[in-house]
Write an enzyme that holds these catalytic residues in place. Sequence first.
Site, PDB file in Angstrom:
ATOM      1  N   LYS A 101       0.818  -1.222   0.000  1.00 36.00           N
ATOM      2  CA  LYS A 101       0.000   0.000   0.000  1.00 36.00           C
ATOM      3  C   LYS A 101       0.848   1.266   0.000  1.00 36.00           C
ATOM      4  O   LYS A 101       0.336   2.360  -0.247  1.00 36.00           O
ATOM      5  CB  LYS A 101      -0.931   0.005   1.215  1.00 36.00           C
ATOM      6  CG  LYS A 101      -2.104  -0.958   1.093  1.00 36.00           C
ATOM      7  CD  LYS A 101      -3.034  -0.850   2.287  1.00 36.00           C
ATOM      8  CE  LYS A 101      -4.242  -1.773   2.120  1.00 36.00           C
ATOM      9  NZ  LYS A 101      -5.160  -1.702   3.293  1.00 36.00           N
TER      10      LYS A 101
ATOM     11  N   HIS B 114      -2.014  -3.665  -4.493  1.00 37.34           N
ATOM     12  CA  HIS B 114      -1.070  -3.614  -3.368  1.00 37.34           C
ATOM     13  C   HIS B 114      -0.569  -5.019  -3.002  1.00 37.34           C
ATOM     14  O   HIS B 114       0.523  -5.169  -2.466  1.00 37.34           O
ATOM     15  CB  HIS B 114      -1.702  -2.933  -2.148  1.00 37.34           C
ATOM     16  CG  HIS B 114      -2.609  -3.811  -1.339  1.00 37.34           C
ATOM     17  ND1 HIS B 114      -3.941  -3.996  -1.647  1.00 37.34           N
ATOM     18  CD2 HIS B 114      -2.387  -4.554  -0.222  1.00 37.34           C
ATOM     19  CE1 HIS B 114      -4.499  -4.798  -0.765  1.00 37.34           C
ATOM     20  NE2 HIS B 114      -3.578  -5.161   0.128  1.00 37.34           N
TER      21      HIS B 114
ATOM     22  N   HIS C 278      -3.122 -12.595   0.925  1.00 40.51           N
ATOM     23  CA  HIS C 278      -3.989 -12.393   2.094  1.00 40.51           C
ATOM     24  C   HIS C 278      -5.383 -11.871   1.723  1.00 40.51           C
ATOM     25  O   HIS C 278      -6.235 -11.696   2.605  1.00 40.51           O
ATOM     26  CB  HIS C 278      -3.321 -11.477   3.128  1.00 40.51           C
ATOM     27  CG  HIS C 278      -3.234 -10.034   2.730  1.00 40.51           C
ATOM     28  ND1 HIS C 278      -2.269  -9.554   1.876  1.00 40.51           N
ATOM     29  CD2 HIS C 278      -3.986  -8.953   3.081  1.00 40.51           C
ATOM     30  CE1 HIS C 278      -2.423  -8.250   1.719  1.00 40.51           C
ATOM     31  NE2 HIS C 278      -3.470  -7.862   2.435  1.00 40.51           N
TER      32      HIS C 278
ATOM     33  N   ASP D 200      -6.866  -9.990   9.399  1.00 43.48           N
ATOM     34  CA  ASP D 200      -6.986  -8.667   8.780  1.00 43.48           C
ATOM     35  C   ASP D 200      -8.446  -8.239   8.675  1.00 43.48           C
ATOM     36  O   ASP D 200      -8.805  -7.089   8.987  1.00 43.48           O
ATOM     37  CB  ASP D 200      -6.334  -8.713   7.400  1.00 43.48           C
ATOM     38  CG  ASP D 200      -6.234  -7.340   6.747  1.00 43.48           C
ATOM     39  OD1 ASP D 200      -5.995  -6.352   7.475  1.00 43.48           O
ATOM     40  OD2 ASP D 200      -6.376  -7.254   5.513  1.00 43.48           O
TER      41      ASP D 200
END
Length: 398
Positions: free
Chosen positions: A210, A235, A265, A294
């Site tokens: 990011k 990202h 992820h 997350d």
Amino acid sequence: MRKEKILIVDDLEMNRSILIDMLGENYDIIEAENGVQAVEILQKMNSVLDLVLLDIIMPDMDGFGVLNVMNENHWIDNIPVIIVSSERDAFQVERAYGLGITDFITRPFDTYIVRHRVINTLLLYTKQKRLTNMVEKQFTQKEKYSNTMIDILSHIVELRNGESGLHVLHVRAMTDFLLRQIRQISDKYSITDDYITLVSNAAALHDIGKIAIDEKILNKPGCLTDKEFEIMKTHTLIGAKMLEGESLNPNNPLVQTAYEVCRWHHERYDGKGYPDGLIGDDIPLSAQVVALADVYDALTSPRVYKASYNHDTAIEMILNGDCGAFSPLLMDCLRNHSDVLKIKMEGDVAHEINRREIKRFTDAVLNGKSSGLSDRTLKLLDYERMKANSMQPQSDMI
């Protein structure tokens, strides 16, 4: 100066008394007359005991039983054991060494031998503990520096992303928690303490890509357009590309795991994630766990585009599939341990990441210490002689 504590375990008081006389007044002696008593003392005092002198043949629980308990509780790792016994059978001696004893002294024994084997054992273990503490301190310091650098980098990403500085700590703590829960309920994966530490550290780097995303997109208060969302999704690939840099060792386990976490992820168990549309266990476990951690923290933390949800609502949303599909195993962990997770995440998450244990790295084969006979021993000897004299007329063998 603190006296070293020695536990003497023997069912015969005479034997215990003789050993005490041999060791003199230089030690703090604790006595147990059988294995059961010895285990009770070990449970209460294992952190302060320096040595165990152990007989093999005893009622209630023999010496091997004591050694088994010491192994089960890992007391044998820190407390040396010297067997003092009249047992000479090679199989029994080998069995005792197999259970982790430091030395074996057979009766009858010499005072000099006992004293110096005890002395040598205690000295060696003292040096071992000192060396272990030194290595542990150096290792912890090195790991601390490494983790600090990871935290600094991830914090920079957070600042650009408008997220709280706790996001990395939350994700790391929940990653650690989930991996430990999976290990308890399933043997599908080989999850060691080292692996848990590795993935928890790599989790801190999950969003490093990011750093290359336009801040206007990162911190946009409303919904992203389709074009903006496509940019945001890059990202994952940017982060993975950063970890393929020439200056990084691709064989380093942290680099490998961080690559998995960065790239995948946002994959989902049903194949509807990005960037590669991986399905099921094609997604590495590291990425699966960090993905769930997350999502949970994103739900329970305020963002520029939304308010925070409470713990129960976040869990319900995840279990209902509102945030994408996750593995049934991870869902079981959430469903069955939601209350524990809530307590952990509300606590000091900085302390939730368990450090790798420094394993014992030196084996000890050691030796013994002490003095003349005490009044107690002399009285016991007189008593034994009296018994022998009274029995002598009745037996030609005595």
